[in-house]
Design a protein around this motif. Structure first.
Motif, PDB file in Angstrom:
ATOM      1  N   CYS A 102       4.654   8.823  -1.398  1.00 37.99           N
ATOM      2  CA  CYS A 102       2.805   8.489  -0.985  1.00 37.99           C
ATOM      3  C   CYS A 102       2.086   8.358  -1.804  1.00 37.99           C
ATOM      4  CB  CYS A 102       2.324  10.768  -0.827  1.00 37.99           C
ATOM      5  SG  CYS A 102       2.879  11.001   1.223  1.00 37.99           S
ATOM      6  N   ARG A 103       2.532   8.423  -3.326  1.00 36.29           N
ATOM      7  CA  ARG A 103       2.351   7.677  -4.093  1.00 36.29           C
ATOM      8  C   ARG A 103       2.297   6.229  -4.378  1.00 36.29           C
ATOM      9  NH1 ARG A 103       0.199  10.887  -8.412  1.00 36.29           N
ATOM     10  NH2 ARG A 103       0.231   9.511  -9.790  1.00 36.29           N
ATOM     11  N   GLU A 104       3.555   5.526  -4.417  1.00 41.86           N
ATOM     12  CA  GLU A 104       3.954   4.605  -3.938  1.00 41.86           C
ATOM     13  C   GLU A 104       3.005   3.441  -2.125  1.00 41.86           C
ATOM     14  OE1 GLU A 104       6.270   2.156  -5.188  1.00 41.86           O
ATOM     15  OE2 GLU A 104       6.161   3.877  -6.667  1.00 41.86           O
ATOM     16  N   TRP A 105       2.657   4.518  -1.915  1.00 40.87           N
ATOM     17  CA  TRP A 105       1.647   4.149  -0.690  1.00 40.87           C
ATOM     18  C   TRP A 105       0.714   3.997  -0.751  1.00 40.87           C
ATOM     19  CZ3 TRP A 105       3.700   8.269   3.513  1.00 40.87           C
ATOM     20  CH2 TRP A 105       5.559   8.063   3.954  1.00 40.87           C
ATOM     21  N   VAL A 106      -0.067   4.555  -2.003  1.00 45.66           N
ATOM     22  CA  VAL A 106      -1.599   4.979  -2.179  1.00 45.66           C
ATOM     23  C   VAL A 106      -1.619   3.584  -3.185  1.00 45.66           C
ATOM     24  CG1 VAL A 106      -3.662   5.771  -4.085  1.00 45.66           C
ATOM     25  CG2 VAL A 106      -2.038   6.529  -2.250  1.00 45.66           C
ATOM     26  N   GLY A 107      -0.317   3.033  -3.801  1.00 44.91           N
ATOM     27  CA  GLY A 107       0.142   1.754  -4.629  1.00 44.91           C
ATOM     28  C   GLY A 107      -0.285   1.338  -4.130  1.00 44.91           C
ATOM     29  N   ILE A 108       0.384   0.681  -2.592  1.00 44.69           N
ATOM     30  CA  ILE A 108      -0.003  -0.260  -2.370  1.00 44.69           C
ATOM     31  C   ILE A 108      -1.693  -1.010  -1.230  1.00 44.69           C
ATOM     32  CG2 ILE A 108       1.190  -1.503  -0.142  1.00 44.69           C
ATOM     33  CD1 ILE A 108       3.752   0.199  -0.462  1.00 44.69           C
ATOM     34  N   ILE A 109      -2.168   0.615  -0.763  1.00 48.01           N
ATOM     35  CA  ILE A 109      -2.993   0.252  -0.809  1.00 48.01           C
ATOM     36  C   ILE A 109      -3.924   0.149  -1.390  1.00 48.01           C
ATOM     37  CG2 ILE A 109      -5.069   1.873   0.248  1.00 48.01           C
ATOM     38  CD1 ILE A 109      -2.510   3.664   1.700  1.00 48.01           C
ATOM     39  N   LYS A 110      -4.243   0.632  -3.279  1.00 51.47           N
ATOM     40  CA  LYS A 110      -5.104   0.101  -3.848  1.00 51.47           C
ATOM     41  C   LYS A 110      -4.312  -1.109  -4.366  1.00 51.47           C
ATOM     42  CE  LYS A 110      -5.654   3.194  -7.613  1.00 51.47           C
ATOM     43  NZ  LYS A 110      -5.794   3.407  -8.564  1.00 51.47           N
ATOM     44  N   THR A 111      -3.765  -1.951  -4.863  1.00 53.68           N
ATOM     45  CA  THR A 111      -3.881  -3.065  -4.747  1.00 53.68           C
ATOM     46  C   THR A 111      -4.188  -4.097  -4.092  1.00 53.68           C
ATOM     47  OG1 THR A 111      -1.402  -2.266  -6.224  1.00 53.68           O
ATOM     48  CG2 THR A 111      -1.274  -4.452  -5.183  1.00 53.68           C
ATOM     49  N   LEU A 112      -3.812  -3.650  -2.733  1.00 55.53           N
ATOM     50  CA  LEU A 112      -4.194  -4.802  -1.826  1.00 55.53           C
ATOM     51  C   LEU A 112      -5.711  -4.581  -1.123  1.00 55.53           C
ATOM     52  CD1 LEU A 112      -1.450  -4.794   0.165  1.00 55.53           C
ATOM     53  CD2 LEU A 112      -2.077  -6.652  -0.783  1.00 55.53           C
ATOM     54  N   HIS A 113      -5.857  -3.099  -1.744  1.00 54.58           N
ATOM     55  CA  HIS A 113      -7.835  -3.022  -1.895  1.00 54.58           C
ATOM     56  C   HIS A 113      -7.966  -4.039  -2.399  1.00 54.58           C
ATOM     57  CE1 HIS A 113     -11.690  -1.474  -0.895  1.00 54.58           C
ATOM     58  NE2 HIS A 113     -11.849  -1.511  -3.075  1.00 54.58           N
ATOM     59  N   PHE A 114      -7.588  -4.183  -3.835  1.00 55.31           N
ATOM     60  CA  PHE A 114      -8.649  -5.073  -4.805  1.00 55.31           C
ATOM     61  C   PHE A 114      -7.769  -6.418  -4.933  1.00 55.31           C
ATOM     62  CE2 PHE A 114      -9.136  -0.904  -6.555  1.00 55.31           C
ATOM     63  CZ  PHE A 114     -10.266  -1.337  -6.729  1.00 55.31           C
ATOM     64  N   ARG A 115      -6.787  -6.912  -3.804  1.00 49.80           N
ATOM     65  CA  ARG A 115      -6.519  -8.090  -3.779  1.00 49.80           C
ATOM     66  C   ARG A 115      -7.718  -8.570  -2.662  1.00 49.80           C
ATOM     67  NH1 ARG A 115      -2.350 -12.228  -4.429  1.00 49.80           N
ATOM     68  NH2 ARG A 115      -1.852 -12.672  -2.130  1.00 49.80           N
ATOM     69  N   LYS A 116      -7.470  -8.237  -1.723  1.00 52.72           N
ATOM     70  CA  LYS A 116      -8.475  -8.255  -0.984  1.00 52.72           C
ATOM     71  C   LYS A 116      -9.514  -8.586  -1.156  1.00 52.72           C
ATOM     72  CE  LYS A 116     -10.070  -7.052   3.992  1.00 52.72           C
ATOM     73  NZ  LYS A 116      -9.663  -6.043   5.248  1.00 52.72           N
ATOM     74  N   LYS A 117     -10.363  -7.476  -2.165  1.00 51.13           N
ATOM     75  CA  LYS A 117     -11.683  -8.018  -2.752  1.00 51.13           C
ATOM     76  C   LYS A 117     -11.624  -9.169  -3.352  1.00 51.13           C
ATOM     77  CE  LYS A 117     -14.545  -5.170  -4.035  1.00 51.13           C
ATOM     78  NZ  LYS A 117     -14.926  -3.975  -4.970  1.00 51.13           N
ATOM     79  N   ASP A 118     -10.750  -9.444  -4.715  1.00 49.16           N
ATOM     80  CA  ASP A 118     -10.629 -10.477  -5.038  1.00 49.16           C
ATOM     81  C   ASP A 118     -10.445 -12.095  -4.482  1.00 49.16           C
ATOM     82  OD1 ASP A 118     -10.147 -12.230  -7.608  1.00 49.16           O
ATOM     83  OD2 ASP A 118      -8.041 -12.603  -6.668  1.00 49.16           O
ATOM     84  N   ARG A 119     -10.020 -12.201  -3.239  1.00 49.00           N
ATOM     85  CA  ARG A 119      -9.473 -13.191  -2.282  1.00 49.00           C
ATOM     86  C   ARG A 119     -11.125 -13.547  -1.577  1.00 49.00           C
ATOM     87  NH1 ARG A 119      -4.632 -15.070  -1.806  1.00 49.00           N
ATOM     88  NH2 ARG A 119      -5.202 -16.407   0.477  1.00 49.00           N
ATOM     89  N   LEU A 120     -11.603 -11.992  -1.118  1.00 50.88           N
ATOM     90  CA  LEU A 120     -12.605 -12.894  -0.164  1.00 50.88           C
ATOM     91  C   LEU A 120     -13.579 -13.479  -1.485  1.00 50.88           C
ATOM     92  CD1 LEU A 120     -13.285  -9.589   1.500  1.00 50.88           C
ATOM     93  CD2 LEU A 120     -12.792 -11.899   2.774  1.00 50.88           C
ATOM     94  N   ALA A 121     -14.235 -13.096  -2.069  1.00 51.11           N
ATOM     95  CA  ALA A 121     -14.795 -13.299  -3.546  1.00 51.11           C
ATOM     96  C   ALA A 121     -14.643 -14.576  -3.732  1.00 51.11           C
ATOM     97  CB  ALA A 121     -14.838 -12.396  -4.410  1.00 51.11           C
ATOM     98  N   ARG A 122     -13.386 -15.166  -3.195  1.00 48.11           N
ATOM     99  CA  ARG A 122     -13.439 -16.402  -4.067  1.00 48.11           C
ATOM    100  C   ARG A 122     -12.975 -17.013  -2.610  1.00 48.11           C
ATOM    101  NH1 ARG A 122      -7.254 -17.042  -5.792  1.00 48.11           N
ATOM    102  NH2 ARG A 122      -7.107 -15.414  -5.220  1.00 48.11           N
ATOM    103  N   GLY A 123     -13.684 -17.075  -1.531  1.00 45.97           N
ATOM    104  CA  GLY A 123     -13.260 -17.168  -0.202  1.00 45.97           C
ATOM    105  C   GLY A 123     -12.068 -17.420   0.654  1.00 45.97           C
ATOM    106  N   LYS A 124     -11.493 -15.999   0.043  1.00 45.93           N
ATOM    107  CA  LYS A 124      -9.903 -16.349   0.909  1.00 45.93           C
ATOM    108  C   LYS A 124      -9.932 -14.752   1.683  1.00 45.93           C
ATOM    109  CE  LYS A 124      -7.844 -19.959  -2.073  1.00 45.93           C
ATOM    110  NZ  LYS A 124      -6.390 -20.263  -2.922  1.00 45.93           N
ATOM    111  N   ARG A 125      -9.131 -15.170   2.548  1.00 44.36           N
ATOM    112  CA  ARG A 125      -8.957 -13.671   3.030  1.00 44.36           C
ATOM    113  C   ARG A 125      -7.000 -13.245   2.729  1.00 44.36           C
ATOM    114  NH1 ARG A 125      -8.131 -15.180   9.589  1.00 44.36           N
ATOM    115  NH2 ARG A 125      -6.482 -14.040   8.905  1.00 44.36           N
ATOM    116  N   LEU A 126      -6.657 -12.092   3.422  1.00 46.45           N
ATOM    117  CA  LEU A 126      -5.162 -11.684   2.973  1.00 46.45           C
ATOM    118  C   LEU A 126      -4.319 -12.583   3.430  1.00 46.45           C
ATOM    119  CD1 LEU A 126      -5.372  -7.791   2.628  1.00 46.45           C
ATOM    120  CD2 LEU A 126      -5.297  -9.140   0.880  1.00 46.45           C
ATOM    121  N   THR A 127      -3.474 -12.144   3.258  1.00 52.12           N
ATOM    122  CA  THR A 127      -2.160 -13.173   3.619  1.00 52.12           C
ATOM    123  C   THR A 127      -2.016 -11.993   4.731  1.00 52.12           C
ATOM    124  OG1 THR A 127      -0.466 -12.197   2.027  1.00 52.12           O
ATOM    125  CG2 THR A 127      -1.569 -14.427   1.018  1.00 52.12           C
TER     126      THR A 127
END
Length: 177
Positions: A102-127
């Motif tokens: 479960c901690r690994e699943w949380v790591g994926i979710i956290k990583t992608l949450h912040f990746r999504k925020k970063d990409r949206l700020a640059r006008g991009k979507r998640l892959t």
């Protein structure tokens, strides 16, 4: 050995309920071998047969209520995945999911949450790959947490956010970078 009615985590399938335990003749030797009949949560009418012993996939009990609260309370401490090369991104997600941790699943979710925020700020979507693994990690985690917390899986994210506070999550992760 698990019993009928137990909830377990089965490999990358996620949470399943043990519907039955049955003996079947092995095609190779004709000897009887015991199998779990599993029903994946969220996939109505689906059944999986898997050996009780010698299983190549992870089979583990779901966490207890106490373990669920401990996991939620430690989410701020879970590190983001360290992805050095975008070409390795999918392999890292896949490996983290296969651990059934479960901690690994949380790591994926956290990583992608912040990746999504970063990409949206640059006008991009998640892959598409990011979206697929984010959905799988959330499905696995929220379905597992829903059982000991006794809340619907679709309410787990809100429950976690309210418990730890989203602002604390963002502040902690920004400090970790």
């Amino acid at each position: 050995m698990f019993g009928k009615g137990d909830y377990i985590v089965y490999g990358t399938t996620g949470v399943c309920r043990v519907r039955d335990i049955t003996a079947m003749a092995s095609g190779e030797t004709g000897a009887e071998k015991m199998y779990y009949v599993l029903e994946p949560m969220g996939v109505a009418g689906s059944r999986i047969m898997t050996p009780v012993e010698g299983n190549k996939s992870v089979l583990r009990p779901i966490m207890s209520r106490e373990e669920a609260y401990q996991l939620i309370d430690s989410i701020l401490e879970v590190e983001l995945l360290r992805i050095v090369d975008d070409k390795q991104r999918e392999a890292m997600y896949k490996e983290a999911l296969k651990t059934c941790d479960c901690r690994e699943w949380v790591g994926i979710i956290k990583t992608l949450h912040f990746r999504k925020k970063d990409r949206l700020a640059r006008g991009k979507r998640l892959t598409e790959v990011d979206e697929r693994y984010l959905k799988k990690a959330k499905d696995n985690l929220y379905r597992e947490l829903s059982i000991p917390l006794e809340i619907p899986a679709e309410d787990v994210e809100r429950f976690i956010t309210e418990r730890i506070g989203m602002k604390d999550l963002e502040r902690e992760t920004a400090a970790a970078r």
